[in-house]
Motif scaffolding. Structure first.
Motif, mmCIF file in Angstrom:
data_model
loop_
_atom_site.group_PDB
_atom_site.id
_atom_site.type_symbol
_atom_site.label_atom_id
_atom_site.label_comp_id
_atom_site.label_asym_id
_atom_site.label_seq_id
_atom_site.Cartn_x
_atom_site.Cartn_y
_atom_site.Cartn_z
ATOM 1 N N ARG A 227 0.854 -1.191 0.000
ATOM 2 C CA ARG A 227 0.000 0.000 0.000
ATOM 3 C C ARG A 227 0.893 1.244 0.000
ATOM 4 N N VAL A 228 0.459 2.297 -0.713
ATOM 5 C CA VAL A 228 1.132 3.594 -0.601
ATOM 6 C C VAL A 228 0.343 4.393 0.432
ATOM 7 N N PRO A 229 0.839 4.495 1.660
ATOM 8 C CA PRO A 229 0.071 5.169 2.712
ATOM 9 C C PRO A 229 -0.284 6.610 2.334
ATOM 10 N N GLY A 230 -1.431 7.034 2.782
ATOM 11 C CA GLY A 230 -1.867 8.402 2.498
ATOM 12 C C GLY A 230 -2.494 8.546 1.121
ATOM 13 N N SER A 231 -2.767 7.410 0.450
ATOM 14 C CA SER A 231 -3.381 7.478 -0.880
ATOM 15 C C SER A 231 -4.235 6.223 -1.084
ATOM 16 N N ASP A 232 -4.986 6.215 -2.185
ATOM 17 C CA ASP A 232 -5.712 5.001 -2.566
ATOM 18 C C ASP A 232 -4.929 4.290 -3.656
ATOM 19 N N HIS A 233 -3.627 4.182 -3.459
ATOM 20 C CA HIS A 233 -2.748 3.582 -4.460
ATOM 21 C C HIS A 233 -1.939 2.437 -3.866
ATOM 22 N N LEU A 234 -1.462 1.580 -4.772
ATOM 23 C CA LEU A 234 -0.572 0.500 -4.359
ATOM 24 C C LEU A 234 0.588 0.381 -5.350
ATOM 25 N N LEU A 235 1.691 -0.141 -4.845
ATOM 26 C CA LEU A 235 2.874 -0.439 -5.666
ATOM 27 C C LEU A 235 2.898 -1.939 -5.896
ATOM 28 N N ILE A 236 3.153 -2.343 -7.144
ATOM 29 C CA ILE A 236 3.139 -3.790 -7.441
ATOM 30 C C ILE A 236 4.120 -4.118 -8.563
ATOM 31 N N LEU A 237 4.573 -5.372 -8.574
ATOM 32 C CA LEU A 237 5.411 -5.856 -9.668
ATOM 33 C C LEU A 237 4.654 -5.720 -10.981
ATOM 34 N N PRO A 238 5.367 -5.425 -12.069
ATOM 35 C CA PRO A 238 4.685 -5.339 -13.360
ATOM 36 C C PRO A 238 4.391 -6.721 -13.945
ATOM 37 N N HIS A 239 3.514 -6.748 -14.930
ATOM 38 C CA HIS A 239 3.116 -8.009 -15.566
ATOM 39 C C HIS A 239 4.289 -8.743 -16.249
ATOM 40 N N PRO A 240 5.075 -8.055 -17.109
ATOM 41 C CA PRO A 240 5.956 -8.846 -17.986
ATOM 42 C C PRO A 240 7.347 -9.165 -17.461
ATOM 43 N N VAL A 241 7.789 -8.528 -16.385
ATOM 44 C CA VAL A 241 9.205 -8.659 -15.975
ATOM 45 C C VAL A 241 9.404 -9.918 -15.119
ATOM 46 N N SER A 242 10.516 -10.622 -15.343
ATOM 47 C CA SER A 242 10.790 -11.843 -14.574
ATOM 48 C C SER A 242 10.858 -11.547 -13.086
ATOM 49 N N ARG A 243 10.220 -12.408 -12.314
ATOM 50 C CA ARG A 243 10.232 -12.279 -10.846
ATOM 51 C C ARG A 243 11.633 -12.511 -10.280
ATOM 52 N N ALA A 244 12.524 -13.079 -11.083
ATOM 53 C CA ALA A 244 13.888 -13.367 -10.636
ATOM 54 C C ALA A 244 14.831 -12.196 -10.853
ATOM 55 N N THR A 245 14.461 -11.252 -11.745
ATOM 56 C CA THR A 245 15.383 -10.161 -12.085
ATOM 57 C C THR A 245 14.758 -8.776 -11.931
ATOM 58 N N VAL A 246 13.539 -8.707 -11.452
ATOM 59 C CA VAL A 246 12.837 -7.422 -11.324
ATOM 60 C C VAL A 246 13.642 -6.451 -10.442
ATOM 61 N N VAL A 247 13.621 -5.155 -10.808
ATOM 62 C CA VAL A 247 14.335 -4.141 -10.010
ATOM 63 C C VAL A 247 13.322 -3.129 -9.456
ATOM 64 N N ALA A 248 13.805 -2.343 -8.490
ATOM 65 C CA ALA A 248 12.924 -1.389 -7.802
ATOM 66 C C ALA A 248 12.191 -0.475 -8.782
ATOM 67 N N ASP A 249 12.915 0.016 -9.790
ATOM 68 C CA ASP A 249 12.315 0.975 -10.725
ATOM 69 C C ASP A 249 11.268 0.367 -11.653
#
Ligand SMILES: [Zn+2]
Length: 252
Positions: free
Chosen positions: A48-70
């Motif tokens: 959850r992104v506190p103070g908003s109705d937003h969330l941060l999540i992994l993207p659809h296409p990127v490998s779960r083994a190599t995903v980066v913060a950005d």
């Protein structure tokens, strides 16, 4: 020891460095879940992104083994993409509606975890029955969301959140699970525990009737298990294990 809880919605907006910290922890936990065999090409963890109705999540296409913060993307609680260079996972609605339903939830994971999925394929309730992992989730059988379809709408996300209720995890029949918690570290530890508990329960079931814990036994084991020090230990061990496997390079 640093505190393993994220800011609550009422505590105001996060600073840029706090957002970066959440993104990095999501990337780390994704690689750790991959290294533990709990996600493969799909499955995701969010915050959850506190103070908003937003969330941060992994993207659809990127490998779960190599995903980066950005790589992380931002959606609202209707599952609509707000920010990011990739599209959100198709099952983002599970995460979005869990945050909408439960203001206490700060992080959510959705896994196609093997042993948990196996247990949902038989008509046999999954009870706590082993101390380290088994009792983490509390007494009684773990709820099962019975519709096997993937979660591709707000309505389906709401239905999963209703089955979850006030608990920490819900099993998805023939599919996997959703785990929620007060911080990314707590959710990661719970994901590890859930699969280990399911694996033990399955093996014990092959030998005979499982001696499931009573309410009192469950409560006493929870006291020793649901601690920040234990969660931190699980997190630190998996950071080390994932670094040793060479999978933590350039995480962000
Ligand atoms: Zn899924």
């Amino acid at each position: 020891m640093r505190k393993l809880s994220q800011k609550k919605s009422s505590e105001g907006r996060l600073t840029v460095s706090e957002i970066s910290d959440l993104k990095k922890k999501l990337a780390m936990s994704s690689r750790m879940l991959f290294n533990s065999g709990l996600v493969d090409y799909s499955g995701h963890i969010s915050a959850r992104v506190p103070g908003s109705d937003h969330l941060l999540i992994l993207p659809h296409p990127v490998s779960r083994a190599t995903v980066v913060a950005d790589d992380m993307v931002v959606t609202d609680f209707e599952g609509k993409l707000i920010e990011g260079k990739y599209k959100a996972p198709s099952e983002v609605y599970m995460h979005a509606r869990a945050y909408k339903a439960r203001s206490d939830v700060q992080s959510v994971a959705h896994l196609h975890n093997h042993m948990v999925a196996v247990l949902t394929m038989v008509d046999k309730p999954f009870y706590p029955a082993s101390s380290n992992p088994g009792a983490f989730f509390g007494s009684g059988p773990m709820p099962v969301y019975m519709d096997p379809a993937l979660i591709h709408s707000v309505e389906q996300g709401d239905a999963v959140a209703r089955t979850l209720g006030k608990g920490d995890a819900v099993m998805l029949r023939g599919h996997g699970s959703m785990v929620v918690g007060q911080a990314i570290e707590w959710v990661f530890a719970a994901c590890v525990d859930l699969e280990e508990a399911a694996s033990r329960f399955y093996k014990a079931s092959l030998l005979g009737p499982v001696r499931v814990y009573t309410e009192d036994e469950t409560q006493r084991t929870i006291k020793a298990r649901r601690k920040e020090s234990v969660v931190q230990k699980i997190w630190d061990h998996n950071v080390a294990k994932t670094k040793l496997a060479g999978l933590m390079e350039g995480v962000g």
